[in-house]
Design a protein around this motif. Structure first.
Motif, short mmCIF file in Angstrom:
data_model
loop_
_atom_site.label_atom_id
_atom_site.label_comp_id
_atom_site.label_asym_id
_atom_site.label_seq_id
_atom_site.Cartn_x
_atom_site.Cartn_y
_atom_site.Cartn_z
N LEU B 438 0.84 -1.19 -0.10
CA LEU B 438 -0.04 0.06 -0.11
C LEU B 438 0.79 1.26 -0.12
N LYS B 439 2.25 1.16 0.20
CA LYS B 439 2.92 2.24 0.27
C LYS B 439 2.68 3.41 -0.61
N GLY B 440 2.80 3.06 -1.91
CA GLY B 440 2.56 3.84 -3.03
C GLY B 440 1.22 4.65 -3.03
N MET B 441 0.14 3.87 -2.56
CA MET B 441 -0.96 4.53 -2.52
C MET B 441 -1.11 5.55 -1.59
N LEU B 442 -0.53 5.14 -0.47
CA LEU B 442 -0.76 5.94 0.88
C LEU B 442 0.33 7.35 0.72
N MET B 443 1.27 7.02 0.04
CA MET B 443 2.26 8.07 -0.40
C MET B 443 1.64 9.39 -1.06
N GLN B 444 0.44 8.92 -1.65
CA GLN B 444 -0.16 9.94 -2.30
C GLN B 444 -0.80 11.21 -1.54
N VAL B 445 -0.63 11.00 -0.21
CA VAL B 445 -0.95 11.90 0.77
C VAL B 445 -0.24 13.46 0.27
N ARG B 446 1.10 12.98 -0.18
CA ARG B 446 1.99 14.16 -0.44
C ARG B 446 1.44 15.16 -1.47
N ASP B 447 0.26 14.71 -2.11
CA ASP B 447 -0.27 15.49 -3.23
C ASP B 447 -0.78 16.83 -2.28
#
Lengths: 724, 724
Positions: B438-447
């Motif tokens: 899930l790392k990639g999906m959760l890192m979208q918070v940086r958007d």
């Protein structure tokens, strides 16, 4: 003919946005940030406090300028005529809300009292409104059906069906009031903007159909259970047709007589409007006659007709709303709040413009919110205004809400003292009066062919709202209508007609190149007009259209060129190696190139890299070794941004990619007439880099074209010079 | 410096749109009507039939160009590596769908078979996708909860809980397939345009949070009942924290070990991407190790861990979907269909651009529709594609769907023959593998901070979608996000920054008069720029802004003038009468004027009527008898329509009223740079009449200003001439 042939002469330096900025210094204007707005909103000084206080009690404003001599008589006369109508409508519309008629009189009394102090409109007649009554009725019927047990709600024990219904209606009204008050305090009165004329027309037409169907049972004297939810109208009609043989003939005849007479007299009222001092109050007259006839011939016992029956005399004690009903009806109370406010506001606006004073949307929300909360505690149901009643109040001389107050007093008198006179009145008479008043709303169907000819999307909004509201019910229908309406706006912006522009010879004007015969399109230049804002939903569309307009896909060309370049480099290297180290090198290099071919797919999207090459390749010339690359005749692409009113982040990213693709295949891109705010936004969003530069912006199309022509004339001259 | 100071010289006749049309004849172009489009759509010739047939079976296209020697090896290698991942993901994602793991293997097999024939993408790996699996799981849990009785559905009798769940999942998948197929046949694949990058980013982040929470119970070895509906995530977390003391330590430790190892190896894979021939298949390795350890130490009995357990060996007979479940889940199946297609399409598009072939959105819809219907009959659940799996398929050399077919065969082998090897695998291992991915999906918070700085509305869309989808569930959240997204577009167009323009001296350019120091604004002329499309929601806004820009409300001025005119006429008449018939006339006239005052409110909005008057009144001069009328210094108003990309009917009506108000107080109105299509629409909608004429349109701002200056110079000269 000097005036016909005036000249347009301009002689100025050629400007790009950059050189324009050099010559004309821009004043630095600090933009207010969100924080500034919040600060400004929260600052408080004595003047603002006073203004706010005044705006919360508009009565202070108009009471100070009240001209007793000139206005009071008009207000009293108007109040009495409006009062008569309000009583009639109160009785009739309470049938729509599935409540006993006396509660309609409550609705004509309580909400008016608070609106008198809080409302900014001086002319609207506050009270029941048929569409709202019907919407409240839908909730009432859902929670307390005619047949079958009521919903499982704690407060219902020990109450009769009517008492349960009154509790439901007043709770819904209370909640609606809370919604309105909340919206008023949050200053979001502007939401009514989204209820366009088209939407409201479709919605009220659907409401008229619902009202018509709901009154059929009274007119025919049938006992039809109220049905709610999607497709309720179909089931109700089915029920009516099943029972149609048991129609009460007395009710039917009375209704038809009433409808015909009222209809004719209303037409007369309309036609001789100018000559009649006051319209004939035919509804009141017919009601009085019907009351007398029904009482005299004892219709109730002789023909088993349904009558108004025992009226509650005087007022009942206030009740607290039921929180469980809040939960059950929140989804329905919100559209009721919106519709109620929207109707009142639009009517109020008409009269405020006519009589030259201002009304305040947010204060109106507060006024109606408080009025509905206040009314609900005294068992009245959803109040707004009815256009017909307000028209009477204003045309009979009402100048301020004093007229409203007097009409409320009339309703009080009937409730307290004269209610018993209405007891023998047939409900079918009330039903007939409701139906005959639907004419105007139903006639709005005539909008459809008009809209279809003029503007198809608007017509679709009308039909979507109307059909949705008829089939799914008014609340869901309103949501559907709003959705369709918002989608039409998106659609209009999403699929615009793009065009390729060309010069009208001898001028600085550019038009669609398909529209005129003699046009000048400079060789190697393509001018593409983007005729709408760019956002997530249409950036791909523009990309496709642009590829179509230039005749090639820039990314594909770039890839082909890069592939060709690799081949050429390989060829060159092989040639070198064949000379320098014949033997081992061949095999080694073969493999390394192969692996490169596989791994570096992404590299194909990078700018063509000419380093390691002895010459710059002319891609439009014949290439060696059967390498073929699509020819690109274009050297400049000009994008007309005049109609691009906004850009979002997706569009920005897409635009950047698109421009880069063109720049990388050596097509110069220019953007003209770009809005200053968009330009600022591009700067703040890091739009510019090594490849995309601010020098691409030009103030006008002609500036850009002149620049391009100049540049390429210079270049071809340079080429010619070197050849010599 | 000749190149810097190029000149812009224009000398042409001054044009209004009318005189331009005289000089340049427009080519008549017949627009296609709706009927033409329908006709064109329905015409049928052999070529179209052939193309349609070919487009329905894309396999024919790529099979014909299949290069066995070059591609087959790559396809086989890629198919095997993808197959391993597909098996792992199938097992893990079936936990998300709350189904026994073997059904995940079905999903990796059946849908691929039909997609092989029907799909236009050559690179995507068809099969389970975590977000979809979770959405299906939500329906499964709602209809067949872990504790408590299942929903009241006829087909459930005599089935075990797992069988009921499989029935629900396959029915939902079937319905989803029907929706996709239907949309494909109706050619509405373009709806995915509305799923902007921002929306998808917010949505998938929310999905990642849901997935994380749903896997916690496996990782901790707890028995938590699945909860569905709004706020389910809160209740689930509450449940987990209540039980946290009964965590299974063996599961927790295994999970942590797996997560840490997989995370590190994945980082290594990423960092040394260029150097590694193939990424290390760490998930497969860890699964094999975990299987072995669990089997060897008999974890199941020793630590009471939850294991995959008895796998269904081989395939079960097909089942028919349950129509009652269709009814129950239609609202949820639609967003599943949309999300499934949107993910697959966006991934497919990336690879189609990279590898230079075209994909067809509508054919993809048909392909996924058929695949899901086919898969559902064989008990597999919702299929789309997973980005990670597709990346492996493409990067390991897959060129066509033959790779997909081979990966499906791998899944088949495990189902038929090797399933028993997976039986001792802990479910916590699968949960850990899901979480670590899930790392990639959760890192979208940086958007979020990025979007907040760049574009606030986009940021609100992200947050609205994400928070909505987390709290309300994925289906409702998607609807909320879409609503917010569409509203932002409306908002951007609704409240634009209007500006008053002025001339940059010495040029034909006009800019915001607040932006530059030295500007020329001709006396009596106001240039107002409307910087966005005009529609129902902003016509009132522009009206207010325009009144602000000119400094007065034209309607009010018109009313005041008409009132003044009445007074003047009255005065004149009185004077006349005083001379001619002194005596009776006075009283008589007094009353008649009074009644006029009352009845003719509407007349005040009509054009000022100068007949019966000996002179034309100059409203800006001193008026007799203390009559005061607001002064209007303005003689010309120029509206810049360059950015008006569309008008709707409400806007058209509003604009007409607005223009009339100005024209009636003798302000000339000019509209410049109006789009040709808008002009055509104005003509077709009867916009023009005696007051509003086509002569008000000018091609450029400078043309209009020159015209105005000329006109008023002539007039003042005329005045001067008559004075002499």
């Amino acid at each position: 003919m000097a005036t016909l042939r005036k000249q347009y002469v301009v002689n100025r330096p050629l400007y790009s946005e950059d050189s324009f900025a050099q010559d004309h210094e821009k004043i630095y204007r600090r933009r207010k940030t969100l924080l500034d707005h919040v600060k400004q909103y929260l600052t408080c000084d004595s003047k603002r406090v006073k203004n706010t206080a005044l705006s919360l009690l508009p009565i202070v404003g108009w009471m100070r300028i009240y001209r007793v001599k000139e206005w009071l008589l008009g207000d009293v006369v108007s109040g009495i005529s409006t009062g008569l109508v309000a009583i009639m409508q109160g009785l009739a519309f309470s049938l729509l809300a599935s409540l006993p008629p006396s509660y309609g009189l409550y609705t004509a009394f309580f909400p008016v009292l608070t609106y008198f102090f809080l409302g900014t409109s001086r002319h609207i007649s506050v009270g029941s409104f048929p569409v709202l009554s019907l919407m409240v009725g839908a909730v009432v019927i859902r929670l307390v059906p005619t047949n079958g047990p009521p919903a499982n709600i704690t407060g219902f024990e020990g109450l009769t069906q009517d008492q349960q219904r009154v509790l439901v209606a007043s709770s819904v009204t209370f909640l609606m009031g809370i919604f309105q008050l909340g919206m008023g305090l949050l200053q979001v009165g502007f939401v009514v903007m989204y209820l366009s004329d088209t939407l409201v027309s479709g919605f009220t037409t659907a409401a008229a159909v619902h009202i018509l169907v709901s009154q059929l049972k009274f007119v025919l004297g049938l006992v039809v259970p109220g049905i709610s939810g999607p497709l309720a109208i179909i089931y109700t009609l089915e029920e009516i047709f099943v029972q149609i043989t048991s129609t009460n003939i007395c009710d039917l005849v009375t209704s038809i007589v009433i409808m015909v007479v009222v209809f004719i007299v209303k037409e007369i009222n309309d036609r001789y409007k100018a000559k009649l001092p006051v319209p004939i109050p035919i509804e009141v007259i017919m009601t009085v006659i019907a009351c007398g006839v029904s009482y005299g011939f004892n219709f109730e016992e002789k023909f088993q007709v349904d009558v108004v029956g025992k009226m509650v005399s005087g007022y009942e004690s206030p009740i607290a709303p039921n929180v469980e009903i809040f939960k059950e009806s929140a989804v329905e109370a919100f559209p009721i709040a919106i519709v109620g406010f929207a109707v009142a506001f639009s009517v109020a606006k008409v009269y405020s413009i006519k009589n030259d004073y201002t009304i305040d949307g947010n204060q109106e929300l507060i006024a109606f919110g408080v009025s509905n909360i206040f009314g609900a505690t005294f068992r009245s149901f959803a109040a707004s205004t009815a256009l017909s009643r307000t028209a009477i109040q204003e045309s009979s001389g009402g100048k301020t809400q004093i007229a409203g107050l007097i009409s409320a007093l009339m309703a009080m008198i009937v409730t307290v003292a004269l209610g018993f006179l209405l007891e023998p009145l047939q409900t079918s008479v009330l039903g007939a009066l409701v139906i005959v008043n639907l004419k105007g709303m139903l006639m709005q169907v005539r909008d459809v062919p008009y809209l279809w000819r003029r503007d198809k999307p608007d017509c679709i909004v009308w039909l979507g709202t109307c059909v949705g509201a008829i089939l799914l019910g008014l609340d869901l229908g309103l949501a559907v209508g709003l959705g369709v309406e918002l989608l039409t706006v998106i659609f209009r912006a999403q699929f615009p007609r793009c065009s390729v522009l060309a010069n009208i010879p001898g001028t600085d004007l550019y038009r669609d190149c398909k529209d005129y015969l003699h046009m000048y399109e400079p060789k190697g230049v393509r001018i593409f007009r983007i005729p709408s804002p760019i956002f997530f939903a249409n950036i791909e569309f523009f990309r496709d259209k642009l590829a179509e307009a230039v005749g090639f896909n820039p990314l594909r060309v770039l890839r082909k060129r890069n592939k060709a370049l690799r081949k050429i480099k390989k060829l060159l290297k092989k040639n070198d190696e064949r000379i320098i180290e014949k033997g081992v090198g061949g095999l080694f290099h073969q493999t390394s190139v192969d692996s490169e071919d596989k791994s570096n797919m992404e590299d194909l999207d990078l700018p063509t890299d000419f380093k390691d090459l002895p010459v710059r390749i002319d891609w439009n010339a014949e290439l060696p070794a059967n390498i073929s690359v699509p020819r690109v005749e274009l050297h400049s692409l000009i994008l007309d941004f005049a109609a691009v009113s906004f850009l979002d982040i997706s569009a920005l990213k897409g635009l950047k990619t698109m421009l880069k693709e063109f720049i990388r295949i050596e097509v110069d891109v220019y953007i003209i007439a770009c809005d200053v705010y968009i330009l600022e936004k591009l700067h703040s969003c890091m739009f510019f880099d090594d490849e995309i530069q601010t020098s691409m912006f030009f103030p006008t199309l002609h500036d850009a074209v002149l620049h391009v022509l100049q540049k390429h004339k210079d270049q071809s001259r340079l080429l010619a010079d070197t050849k010599l």
